[in-house]
Structure formats: structure tokens, C-alpha cells
Design an enzyme around this catalytic site. Structure first.
Site, PDB file in Angstrom:
ATOM      1  N   ARG A  33       0.840  -1.212   0.000  1.00  0.00           N
ATOM      2  CA  ARG A  33       0.000   0.000   0.000  1.00  0.00           C
ATOM      3  C   ARG A  33       0.878   1.267   0.000  1.00  0.00           C
ATOM      4  O   ARG A  33       1.015   1.927  -1.029  1.00  0.00           O
ATOM      5  CB  ARG A  33      -0.935  -0.036   1.216  1.00  0.00           C
ATOM      6  CG  ARG A  33      -2.050   0.997   1.182  1.00  0.00           C
ATOM      7  CD  ARG A  33      -1.640   2.383   1.594  1.00  0.00           C
ATOM      8  NE  ARG A  33      -1.129   2.453   2.959  1.00  0.00           N
ATOM      9  CZ  ARG A  33      -0.562   3.542   3.462  1.00  0.00           C
ATOM     10  NH1 ARG A  33      -0.429   4.632   2.727  1.00  0.00           N
ATOM     11  NH2 ARG A  33      -0.089   3.549   4.688  1.00  0.00           N
ATOM     12  N   ASP A  34       1.502   1.579   1.110  1.00  0.00           N
ATOM     13  CA  ASP A  34       2.316   2.800   1.196  1.00  0.00           C
ATOM     14  C   ASP A  34       3.460   2.730   0.182  1.00  0.00           C
ATOM     15  O   ASP A  34       3.863   3.732  -0.413  1.00  0.00           O
ATOM     16  CB  ASP A  34       2.877   2.935   2.618  1.00  0.00           C
ATOM     17  CG  ASP A  34       3.343   4.332   2.968  1.00  0.00           C
ATOM     18  OD1 ASP A  34       3.635   5.109   2.044  1.00  0.00           O
ATOM     19  OD2 ASP A  34       3.444   4.653   4.160  1.00  0.00           O
ATOM     20  N   HIS A 226       5.676   4.393  12.665  1.00  0.00           N
ATOM     21  CA  HIS A 226       5.699   4.323  11.195  1.00  0.00           C
ATOM     22  C   HIS A 226       6.697   5.389  10.717  1.00  0.00           C
ATOM     23  O   HIS A 226       6.356   6.568  10.629  1.00  0.00           O
ATOM     24  CB  HIS A 226       4.278   4.603  10.695  1.00  0.00           C
ATOM     25  CG  HIS A 226       4.080   4.630   9.227  1.00  0.00           C
ATOM     26  ND1 HIS A 226       3.338   3.689   8.551  1.00  0.00           N
ATOM     27  CD2 HIS A 226       4.487   5.510   8.282  1.00  0.00           C
ATOM     28  CE1 HIS A 226       3.313   3.977   7.263  1.00  0.00           C
ATOM     29  NE2 HIS A 226       3.994   5.084   7.072  1.00  0.00           N
ATOM     30  N   HIS A 228       9.416   7.022   8.015  1.00  0.00           N
ATOM     31  CA  HIS A 228      10.003   7.129   6.678  1.00  0.00           C
ATOM     32  C   HIS A 228      11.470   7.519   6.890  1.00  0.00           C
ATOM     33  O   HIS A 228      11.781   8.324   7.781  1.00  0.00           O
ATOM     34  CB  HIS A 228       9.244   8.160   5.839  1.00  0.00           C
ATOM     35  CG  HIS A 228       7.907   7.633   5.372  1.00  0.00           C
ATOM     36  ND1 HIS A 228       7.637   7.323   4.059  1.00  0.00           N
ATOM     37  CD2 HIS A 228       6.789   7.327   6.065  1.00  0.00           C
ATOM     38  CE1 HIS A 228       6.407   6.855   3.971  1.00  0.00           C
ATOM     39  NE2 HIS A 228       5.860   6.852   5.172  1.00  0.00           N
ATOM     40  N   CYS A 259       4.188   9.403   0.349  1.00  0.00           N
ATOM     41  CA  CYS A 259       2.846   9.897   0.094  1.00  0.00           C
ATOM     42  C   CYS A 259       2.916  10.911  -1.044  1.00  0.00           C
ATOM     43  O   CYS A 259       3.673  11.878  -0.962  1.00  0.00           O
ATOM     44  CB  CYS A 259       2.292  10.533   1.368  1.00  0.00           C
ATOM     45  SG  CYS A 259       0.714  11.336   1.125  1.00  0.00           S
ATOM     46  N   ASN A 268       9.537   4.376   3.166  1.00  0.00           N
ATOM     47  CA  ASN A 268       9.426   3.881   4.548  1.00  0.00           C
ATOM     48  C   ASN A 268      10.736   3.197   4.922  1.00  0.00           C
ATOM     49  O   ASN A 268      11.499   2.759   4.063  1.00  0.00           O
ATOM     50  CB  ASN A 268       8.330   2.808   4.623  1.00  0.00           C
ATOM     51  CG  ASN A 268       6.950   3.360   4.403  1.00  0.00           C
ATOM     52  OD1 ASN A 268       6.277   3.739   5.340  1.00  0.00           O
ATOM     53  ND2 ASN A 268       6.528   3.409   3.155  1.00  0.00           N
TER      54      ASN A 268
HETATM   55  P1  HMG Z   1     -12.993  14.235  -2.768  1.00  0.00           P
HETATM   56  O1  HMG Z   1     -12.708  14.599  -4.175  1.00  0.00           O
HETATM   57  O2  HMG Z   1     -13.149  15.341  -1.771  1.00  0.00           O
HETATM   58  O3  HMG Z   1     -14.242  13.248  -2.645  1.00  0.00           O
HETATM   59  O4  HMG Z   1     -11.836  13.287  -2.295  1.00  0.00           O
HETATM   60  P2  HMG Z   1     -15.780  13.500  -2.812  1.00  0.00           P
HETATM   61  O5  HMG Z   1     -16.451  12.832  -1.659  1.00  0.00           O
HETATM   62  O6  HMG Z   1     -16.086  14.936  -3.099  1.00  0.00           O
HETATM   63  O7  HMG Z   1     -16.095  12.666  -4.150  1.00  0.00           O
HETATM   64  C1  HMG Z   1     -15.528  13.020  -5.404  1.00  0.00           C
HETATM   65  C2  HMG Z   1     -15.508  11.809  -6.297  1.00  0.00           C
HETATM   66  O8  HMG Z   1     -14.666  10.816  -5.721  1.00  0.00           O
HETATM   67  C3  HMG Z   1     -16.871  11.143  -6.476  1.00  0.00           C
HETATM   68  O9  HMG Z   1     -16.905  10.547  -7.763  1.00  0.00           O
HETATM   69  C4  HMG Z   1     -16.837  10.041  -5.446  1.00  0.00           C
HETATM   70  O10 HMG Z   1     -17.691   8.979  -5.738  1.00  0.00           O
HETATM   71  C5  HMG Z   1     -15.393   9.599  -5.570  1.00  0.00           C
HETATM   72  P3  HMG Z   1     -17.628  11.267  -9.009  1.00  0.00           P
HETATM   73  O11 HMG Z   1     -19.051  11.470  -8.565  1.00  0.00           O
HETATM   74  O12 HMG Z   1     -16.888  12.573  -9.207  1.00  0.00           O
HETATM   75  O13 HMG Z   1     -17.433  10.308 -10.139  1.00  0.00           O
HETATM   76  N1  HMG Z   1     -14.933   8.925  -4.338  1.00  0.00           N
HETATM   77  C6  HMG Z   1     -14.368   7.714  -4.323  1.00  0.00           C
HETATM   78  N2  HMG Z   1     -14.075   6.836  -5.299  1.00  0.00           N
HETATM   79  C7  HMG Z   1     -13.517   5.680  -4.916  1.00  0.00           C
HETATM   80  N3  HMG Z   1     -13.246   5.353  -3.631  1.00  0.00           N
HETATM   81  C8  HMG Z   1     -13.519   6.197  -2.640  1.00  0.00           C
HETATM   82  C9  HMG Z   1     -14.110   7.439  -2.972  1.00  0.00           C
HETATM   83  N4  HMG Z   1     -14.501   8.488  -2.238  1.00  0.00           N
HETATM   84  C10 HMG Z   1     -15.009   9.399  -3.102  1.00  0.00           C
HETATM   85  N5  HMG Z   1     -13.231   5.868  -1.373  1.00  0.00           N
HETATM   86  C11 HMG Z   1     -10.985  11.505  -0.917  1.00  0.00           C
HETATM   87  C12 HMG Z   1     -11.768  12.811  -0.949  1.00  0.00           C
HETATM   88  C13 HMG Z   1     -10.722  11.208   0.551  1.00  0.00           C
HETATM   89  C14 HMG Z   1     -11.820  10.394  -1.507  1.00  0.00           C
HETATM   90  C15 HMG Z   1      -9.677  11.691  -1.727  1.00  0.00           C
HETATM   91  O14 HMG Z   1      -9.031  12.814  -1.239  1.00  0.00           O
HETATM   92  C16 HMG Z   1      -8.751  10.512  -1.619  1.00  0.00           C
HETATM   93  O15 HMG Z   1      -9.042   9.457  -2.137  1.00  0.00           O
HETATM   94  N6  HMG Z   1      -7.596  10.680  -0.933  1.00  0.00           N
HETATM   95  C17 HMG Z   1      -6.667   9.605  -0.688  1.00  0.00           C
HETATM   96  C18 HMG Z   1      -5.259  10.090  -0.780  1.00  0.00           C
HETATM   97  C19 HMG Z   1      -4.282   9.026  -0.348  1.00  0.00           C
HETATM   98  O16 HMG Z   1      -4.567   7.835  -0.358  1.00  0.00           O
HETATM   99  N7  HMG Z   1      -3.076   9.475   0.028  1.00  0.00           N
HETATM  100  C20 HMG Z   1      -2.009   8.609   0.460  1.00  0.00           C
HETATM  101  C21 HMG Z   1      -2.242   8.090   1.844  1.00  0.00           C
HETATM  102  S1  HMG Z   1      -0.693   7.930   2.699  1.00  0.00           S
HETATM  103  C22 HMG Z   1      -0.869   8.827   4.112  1.00  0.00           C
HETATM  104  O17 HMG Z   1      -1.809   9.557   4.214  1.00  0.00           O
HETATM  105  C23 HMG Z   1       0.153   8.670   5.183  1.00  0.00           C
HETATM  106  C24 HMG Z   1       0.303   7.284   5.818  1.00  0.00           C
HETATM  107  O18 HMG Z   1       1.009   6.403   4.957  1.00  0.00           O
HETATM  108  C25 HMG Z   1       1.065   7.383   7.132  1.00  0.00           C
HETATM  109  C26 HMG Z   1       2.369   8.160   7.014  1.00  0.00           C
HETATM  110  O19 HMG Z   1       3.188   7.836   6.144  1.00  0.00           O
HETATM  111  O20 HMG Z   1       2.559   9.040   7.849  1.00  0.00           O
HETATM  112  C27 HMG Z   1      -1.061   6.655   6.123  1.00  0.00           C
HETATM  113 MG    MG Z   2       3.542   6.191   5.143  1.00  0.00          MG
END
Ligand code: HMG
Ligand code: MG
Length: 326
Positions: A33-34, A226, A228, A259, A268
């Protein structure tokens, strides 16, 4: 090599430095994933499935397999449903996936996930960039997600990212970390992973943040770390966390990861590097280092680049000097 070394002739203050190390540590593998979320080369689904199954064969017992996030935000994990439904699940292994909202929870449920992870930063700007929400909006969303997930019988883990610094805001007040971690535990996550998303934490800060979290009422067994390894402090930070009593370490095979919404962040800490260090200190992880290294070599070939793991570089160099195929 695996014996606990006797302190011998060392300064009295150093004699008990390693007494607090545990017999066993749980590795929480985030490579699929990450690790893969930030790669330029998108692995085909078959290769992702092989990677996850290979990690489990190497002894990994907790693995984050994908993210049920919007594929427009993380294109490399757009095949989350296929990955989650195609992997062969082994008894005794906990498979988890990142979920940002109710839509993600529904996807994870349909895919048969028994565990999910919710995630937000201790910094407002990173939350806005990464999940398009303020911290308060994210917590409100997760209250619903966690309640519903638990009602469906799922276990929920939580991440606090940017614990030691934010790529947009710089230093992050420890009280913001405590508030977010506390809120996650209060809503029902069983464990909070403390993310050094951009790799700026140092051992004293780790000690300071962990101490504040314990003072705020969190328990050691509710916390994981966690790191990096952007600035090379990850292993030192891990040793301090273990001495403090932390027993769960997040890491990624090969040192993959980062990220896309945290500019400047690198991979990481590598699972191989963590396992090598822990084995050398007599701490059991249950992971077969040779099997893990072989998997990492293969992954490096698939991604078409050298991976950051230092153990891996040494292992490949050693094998080539001996003329042994890796
Ligand atoms: P948004 O654009 O604000 O979402 O994104 P929305 O609710 O306004 O919806 C917009 C569109 O997205 C819609 O589709 C929804 O259906 C769709 P449309 O009508 O335009 O066709 N949608 C989705 N589609 C699939 N799966 C879903 C989903 N939700 C909405 N779950 C959202 C908000 C949170 C969805 C977006 O910002 C997002 O997906 N972000 C994820 C980013 C990400 O994964 N970043 C990396 C994570 S790593 C991290 O954070 C750190 C970590 O590793 C720890 C560390 O290292 O410290 C955890
Ligand atoms: Mg991470």
C-alpha cells in the site's frame, strides 16, 4: 549473532540500555500500500497478488494490501477490489486496507476485508491536500466509518501522519498529535500508528511524543510507529520506540514508499533493514530474512529500479562477489 551481547566494560549509564528490548516484535508491512502508492511504475494486479502472498510466505503476519481511496487520487492502487478479492488468505494473517470514507468502507466490506485503516494528519494543510478535508471534517467522517466498520465486525486501525513535521506547515505541535490520536482511540480504533510522513523525526522527539501520548492516557499496546527514512533516522527512532515499550513497527519491503501529497518524503524504513537489526539484537520478528530479500530483489526488477533498503544492497553485493545468483 542472535545472542544478546553482554554489556562488558561500558559506562554505567549504558549498562542497561538494551534491557528494555522485547523478545518479540510485530512487523506491520505497508509495502503493497504505502510502498506502491507512489511508484512511477504501476505493478500489474497479478504481481501485486504475488507480492502480498510472498510477504506472507516470508513470515509477515500483518499486511496492508491496498487502499480503497479514489483512484483519481491514487492511480497506482486503482485495482484495490481485484487485489483484495484475489489474494489467497492464510489463517493467522491479518490483512488490512486504507479507507478514507464510507464509500471506501463499502468497497472494503464487499472485498471481504476484516480489517481497515483510517488515516489523517496532525496538520490541517496536509489533511486538506491529502484527503480534501479539514482535521475536524476528517474526524467526523471517521467517527461514522469506524462505528459502521465495527458494527460490521471489522477491526479498525488508525494513522496519525505528520507527527514530527508537515511538508506544508513545518513543525507540528505535539498537542495536535495527542488530540488526533486520542480522538481515534475514543472512536474505537484498536491501534494508532504514528507516522513520520516526511522523515524528520529524531530519537529525542520520539521519546518526547511517546511520553506525551502516555501522559494523555493512551496505552503502549495502542501505539505503533511508522517511520520514513528520508534523513536516515528511522532505525535509531525504532530502537528508542522499542526501549520505550512499543511493540509494533510499520515498515515496507525494499524501503518503498511515500505519500504523493507529501512532497519531499522518501520511502518507509525497509522491512529487511528492521528485521536484520532486530535479529542482530536477539528480537524475534518471525520473518525469514532470506525469503524477504529474494522477494525484494524480484520487486526491484519489476519496478526497474534499485530499492533503498541498505540490507538489500549489501546482500546483492555479497552474492555477486561470491558469484551466487540472487
Ligand atoms: P474528494 O474529491 O473530496 O471526494 O476526495 P468527494 O467525496 O467529493 O467525491 C468526489 C468523487 O470521488 C466522487 O466521484 C466520489 O464517488 C469519488 P464522481 O461522482 O466525481 O465520479 N470517491 C471515491 N471513489 C472511490 N473510492 C472512494 C471514494 N470516495 C469518493 N473511497 C478523498 C476525498 C478522501 C476520496 C480523496 O481525497 C482521496 O481518495 N484521498 C486519498 C489520498 C491518499 O490515499 N493518500 C495517500 C495516503 S498515505 C498517508 O496519508 C500517510 C500514511 O502512509 C502514514 C504516514 O506515512 O505518515 C497513512
Ligand atoms: Mg507512510
Amino acid at each position: 549473532m542472535n545472542e544478546r551481547a553482554e554489556p562488558g566494560a561500558v559506562a554505567p549509564s549504558a549498562r542497561h540500555l538494551f534491557d528494555a528490548l522485547p523478545e518479540r516484535v510485530s512487523i506491520y508491512e505497508v509495502g503493497p500500500r504505502d510502498g506502491l502508492q507512489n511508484e512511477a511504475v504501476v505493478l500489474p494486479t497479478d504481481r501485486k497478488v504475488e507480492l502480498i502472498e510472498g510477504l506472507v510466505q516470508a513470515g509477515i503476519r500483518r499486511v496492508e494490501i491496498t487502499s480503497f481511496v479514489n483512484p483519481r487520487w491514487i492511480p497506482a492502487l486503482a485495482d484495490h477490489m481485484e487485489v483484495a478479492t484475489r489474494i489467497r488468505r492464510e489463517p493467522g494473517v491479518r490483512y488490512s486496507a486504507l479507507v478514507p470514507n464510507m464509500r471506501g468502507l463499502d468497497g472494503a466490506s464487499r472485498a471481504g476485508m476484516e480489517e481497515i485503516a483510517v488515516f489523517l494528519a496532525a496538520s490541517q494543510t496536509h489533511n486538506r491536500k491529502n484527503i480534501n478535508k479539514s482535521t475536524e471534517e476528517a474526524l467526523a467522517t471517521y467517527r461514522r466509518v469506524v462505528t459502521e466498520a465495527r458494527a460490521r465486525g471489522m477491526a479498525v486501525r488508525g494513522y496519525v501522519s505528520c507527527v514530527y513535521g508537515c511538508p506544508y506547515e513545518g513543525p507540528v505541535p505535539v498537542e495536535s498529535v495527542v488530540d488526533v490520536a486520542r480522538a481515534l482511540v475514543d472512536m474505537g480504533v484498536y491501534e494508532v500508528s504514528l507516522g513520520d510522513t516526511i522523515g524528520v523525526g529524531t530519537p529525542r522527539q520520539v521519546q518526547f511524543v511517546l511520553a506525551r501520548l502516555l501522559e494523555a492516557g493512551l496505552a503502549l499496546d495502542q501505539l505503533a510507529v511508522h517511520f520514513h527514512d528520508t534523513r536516515g533516522t528511522a532505525l535509531a527512532n525504532i530502537v528508542v520506540a522499542l526501549q520505550f515499550g512499543i511493540r509494533t513497527i510499520d515498515s515496507a519491503i525494499g524501503g518503498l514508499g511515500g505519500c504523493p501529497y507529501a512532497p519531499g518524503a522518501s520511502g518507509n524504513v525497509a522491512t529487511e533493514d528492521v528485521v536484520f537489526m532486530l535479529q542482530g539484537m536477539g528480537v524475534d520478528t518471525g520473518v525469514d530474512l532470506d525469503a524477504l530479500a529474494a522477494l525484494s530483489v524480484r520487486l526491484s526488477g519489476l519496478l526497474g529500479r534499485e530499492l533503498p533498503s541498505k540490507y538489500l544492497k549489501a546482500h546483492v553485493g555479497h552474492c555477486s562477489r561470491l558469484g551466487v545468483p540472487v
